[in-house]
Design a protein around this motif. Structure first.
Motif, PDB file in Angstrom:
ATOM      1  N   GLY A   1      -7.213  39.503 -62.365  1.00 32.98           N
ATOM      2  CA  GLY A   1      -6.134  39.438 -61.380  1.00 32.98           C
ATOM      3  C   GLY A   1      -4.772  39.142 -61.964  1.00 32.98           C
ATOM      4  N   ILE A   2      -4.584  39.339 -63.268  1.00 34.39           N
ATOM      5  CA  ILE A   2      -3.280  39.096 -63.899  1.00 34.39           C
ATOM      6  C   ILE A   2      -2.428  40.353 -63.772  1.00 34.39           C
ATOM      7  N   GLU A   3      -1.311  40.235 -63.078  1.00 35.47           N
ATOM      8  CA  GLU A   3      -0.421  41.375 -62.907  1.00 35.47           C
ATOM      9  C   GLU A   3       0.769  41.325 -63.848  1.00 35.47           C
ATOM     10  N   GLU A   4       1.246  40.130 -64.150  1.00 35.23           N
ATOM     11  CA  GLU A   4       2.379  39.982 -65.064  1.00 35.23           C
ATOM     12  C   GLU A   4       2.066  38.870 -66.062  1.00 35.23           C
ATOM     13  N   LEU A   5       2.481  39.096 -67.302  1.00 36.57           N
ATOM     14  CA  LEU A   5       2.191  38.131 -68.372  1.00 36.57           C
ATOM     15  C   LEU A   5       3.388  38.007 -69.293  1.00 36.57           C
TER      16      LEU A   5
ATOM     17  N   PHE B   1      -9.366  38.174 -57.108  1.00 40.45           N
ATOM     18  CA  PHE B   1     -10.062  37.200 -57.939  1.00 40.45           C
ATOM     19  C   PHE B   1      -9.165  36.855 -59.133  1.00 40.45           C
ATOM     20  N   THR B   2      -8.934  35.595 -59.346  1.00 38.79           N
ATOM     21  CA  THR B   2      -8.034  35.191 -60.419  1.00 38.79           C
ATOM     22  C   THR B   2      -8.743  34.260 -61.386  1.00 38.79           C
TER      23      THR B   2
ATOM     24  N   SER C   1       0.394  34.092 -56.759  1.00 37.91           N
ATOM     25  CA  SER C   1       0.511  32.775 -57.382  1.00 37.91           C
ATOM     26  C   SER C   1       0.934  32.924 -58.833  1.00 37.91           C
ATOM     27  N   LYS C   2       1.512  31.845 -59.368  1.00 40.65           N
ATOM     28  CA  LYS C   2       2.026  31.892 -60.733  1.00 40.65           C
ATOM     29  C   LYS C   2       1.460  30.736 -61.545  1.00 40.65           C
TER      30      LYS C   2
END
Length: 243
Positions: A174-178, A148-149, A226-227
């Motif tokens: 669902g944020i893995e990298e920021l 879920f994003t 996705s980005k």
């Protein structure tokens, strides 16, 4: 005919006072918790009494949720929380600042990742208050492989040390990298972070920044690969620092 008569004046004083529901007012030698008109007689040495007439007005604030509670949502969804009140010139304060897009309005949007109870306190122009709670249940019966994003970036924050909305964060699921960059109006970088849990506290090199509008840039990689890059619609925005 008697010539030794004298006139002794008596006085009537009218007082109007208001008080909040749950409080009490001391009138006529006792405490009162109900609205009404109360009389207090003050004897005088001359034989005529003075009277104080006090009208007590009860201010009873009610805050009611417009949602059917509890609210059930799917994980990753956003729900609107809304309350109504009979308060004059109401001020709203949501005591659950996480996962809300506004802490001082009557109808913020919320996106809790888990079950949560949101509390709002409403104060009127007289300082009387009432509160209510809205419970949001988050359904977690999903396939663990599902992703879920969502993402939300506030447009203002108030780093005044009151524990509410003091830090500027990027929120989402669902944020893995920021990668977050905050710059002033001249393009000078005042904050940079690669950690979703590390937000900007309104300082630069240990010095509190003055109230102003700042620009943020954000790049995100989600759990599904996705980005959200600088070329996306969300690549750039503004945030207002309020004190």
């Amino acid at each position: 005919m008697r010539t030794d008569l004298s006139v002794i004046n008596s006085f009537i004083t009218n007082i109007v006072d208001s008080f909040c529901n749950g409080d009490s007012v001391f009138v006529g030698g006792t405490f009162h918790t109900q609205a009404g008109i109360y009389f207090d007689t003050l004897p005088s040495s001359g034989g005529c009494d003075s009277m104080v007439i006090t009208e007590l007005i009860l201010i009873d604030i009610n805050v009611i949720s417009e949602n059917n509670v509890p609210i059930t949502i799917e994980r990753g969804d956003t729900v609107n929380l809304s309350v109504t009140t009979n308060a004059n010139s109401p001020n709203y304060l949501w005591r659950s600042p996480n996962w809300l897009d506004c802490v001082n309005c009557s109808n913020p949007n919320a996106w809790p990742p888990e079950d949560h109870v949101f509390t709002v306190i409403v104060t009127d122009e007289s300082g009387c208050l009432d509160s209510t709670r809205i419970q949001v249940l988050v359904r977690n019966d999903f396939d663990p492989n599902d992703c879920f994003t969502s993402i939300y970036v506030p447009n203002a924050f108030t780093p005044n040390g009151d524990g509410v909305n003091d830090v500027f964060y990027v929120y989402g699921n669902g944020i893995e990298e920021l990668h977050l960059i905050v710059a002033d109006r001249w393009g000078n970088i005042v904050f940079e972070s690669f950690d979703l849990n590390s937000g900007w506290d309104g300082t630069h090199r240990g010095v509190l920044m003055s109230p102003d509008v700042f620009v943020y840039y954000v790049e995100v990689t989600f759990c599904n690969g996705s980005k959200m890059l600088y070329s996306s619609p969300y690549r750039k925005g503004s945030v207002t620092l309020i004190r």
